[in-house]
Design an enzyme around this catalytic site. Structure first.
Site, mmCIF file in Angstrom:
data_model
loop_
_atom_site.group_PDB
_atom_site.id
_atom_site.type_symbol
_atom_site.label_atom_id
_atom_site.label_comp_id
_atom_site.label_asym_id
_atom_site.label_seq_id
_atom_site.Cartn_x
_atom_site.Cartn_y
_atom_site.Cartn_z
ATOM 1 N N ARG A 45 66.580 -5.080 59.153
ATOM 2 C CA ARG A 45 66.516 -5.073 60.621
ATOM 3 C C ARG A 45 67.520 -4.098 61.193
ATOM 4 N NH1 ARG A 45 63.721 -9.825 62.889
ATOM 5 N NH2 ARG A 45 64.451 -8.994 64.857
ATOM 6 N N GLU A 70 59.792 -4.605 54.887
ATOM 7 C CA GLU A 70 59.350 -4.791 56.274
ATOM 8 C C GLU A 70 60.270 -3.964 57.153
ATOM 9 O OE1 GLU A 70 59.574 -8.834 57.463
ATOM 10 O OE2 GLU A 70 58.185 -9.501 55.929
ATOM 11 N N GLU A 151 48.679 -7.070 57.488
ATOM 12 C CA GLU A 151 49.174 -8.425 57.222
ATOM 13 C C GLU A 151 48.871 -9.241 58.473
ATOM 14 O OE1 GLU A 151 52.883 -9.016 55.189
ATOM 15 O OE2 GLU A 151 53.335 -10.788 56.407
HETATM 16 N N1 PXP Z 1 55.614 -11.398 57.024
HETATM 17 C C1 PXP Z 1 56.263 -10.722 57.998
HETATM 18 C C2 PXP Z 1 55.663 -9.461 58.494
HETATM 19 C C3 PXP Z 1 57.490 -11.187 58.513
HETATM 20 O O1 PXP Z 1 58.120 -10.503 59.479
HETATM 21 C C4 PXP Z 1 58.046 -12.343 57.943
HETATM 22 C C5 PXP Z 1 59.402 -12.814 58.411
HETATM 23 O O2 PXP Z 1 60.369 -11.904 57.989
HETATM 24 C C6 PXP Z 1 57.346 -13.007 56.931
HETATM 25 C C7 PXP Z 1 56.120 -12.525 56.502
HETATM 26 C C8 PXP Z 1 57.865 -14.264 56.302
HETATM 27 O O3 PXP Z 1 57.851 -15.267 57.270
HETATM 28 P P1 PXP Z 1 58.524 -16.686 56.945
HETATM 29 O O4 PXP Z 1 59.973 -16.432 56.709
HETATM 30 O O5 PXP Z 1 58.249 -17.477 58.184
HETATM 31 O O6 PXP Z 1 57.825 -17.214 55.732
#
Ligand code: PXP
Length: 243
Positions: A45, A70, A151
């Protein structure tokens, strides 16, 4: 077989609470691999609230599983991605004040800047997915930008009140069909846990799920008995030695 991406961001959240070097998200990622994780997902981030650049660099060196980064589609993050060379990049919207990613990317409104980001990442051999709400217009725009995958944001389904769960699930199902028909690989993620994952995993078009918070939360609970036993034994041994 659906690939499981394990997001270890929140191991780093616990570390950052003390600004020291434990728990190490890289060590957690290696344990996740032992548990069968097909890829490791981290979100670098802008405010570096959990994962740091050195974590991504060490993950890149040490993982056998794939690395899924991400990231916001900013110039700074693209530069990092080009340096780190993850196997996959998942573009997400990012706002400093949010607790976690709070919705899908608006690919329709930000098509021009995103097109360039997708092209730069794909040009470097990184597969690109776009984190989007289960909305046909977003899926078509994702295909038009040249993304490899989407996604689907499952958070609205996961957070839905009981009387809306079926409707939100149906939205994810429909979106998965539309995305696959457009030629996009279909992933899912956000808010999934042991109690809500089954209907999502049953969607035939979904080939990858990314799950973080619930796995890290469960790992804390599953490991607590052992962690306390170890500390009790250490203290008892020291007490005896001091007698
Ligand atoms: N996918 C994406 C694009 C996300 O931003 C996140 C959170 O970082 C996740 C999956 C995973 O989400 P969670 O932590 O709620 O399982």
């Amino acid at each position: 077989m659906i690939r499981l991406g394990v997001n270890v961001d929140h191991v780093a959240t616990v570390r950052q609470a003390r600004m020291i070097d434990i728990p190490d998200p890289v060590e957690a990622a290696l344990l996740a691999e032992r548990g069968g994780a097909d890829l490791i997902t981290v979100h670098l981030r802008e405010d570096r609230r959990h994962i740091q650049e050195h974590d991504v660099a060490r993950l890149r060196e040490r993982l056998s599983a794939g690395l899924n980064l991400e990231m916001a589609g900013t110039g700074e993050m693209v530069r990092h991605a080009l340096a780190f060379r993850p196997d996959d990049a998942c573009l997400v919207p990012e706002r400093r004040e949010e607790l976690t990613t709070e919705g899908g990317l608006d690919v329709v409104s930000h098509a021009d800047p995103l097109r360039e980001v997708v092209a730069r990442l794909r040009g470097a051999g990184i597969r690109v997915s776009l984190f989007v709400d289960p909305d046909a217009r977003q899926l078509e725009a994702s295909r038009d930008l040249g993304a490899d995958a989407v996604e689907l944001h499952t958070g609205t389904y996961c957070d839905a009140a009981a009387d809306r769960v079926e409707r939100e699930l149906e939205a994810v199902r429909r979106a998965a069909t539309v995305a696959a028909d457009l030629g996009l690989e279909v992933h899912g993620g956000h808010g999934l846990n042991a109690g809500n994952v089954a209907p999502i995993a049953a969607i035939a078009e979904i080939v990858e799920l990314n799950i973080g918070h619930s796995i890290v939360a469960r790992a804390v609970m599953v490991g607590m008995v052992e962690a306390v036993r170890e500390m009790k034994a250490l203290i008892a041994r020291a007490e005896t030695a001091g007698d």
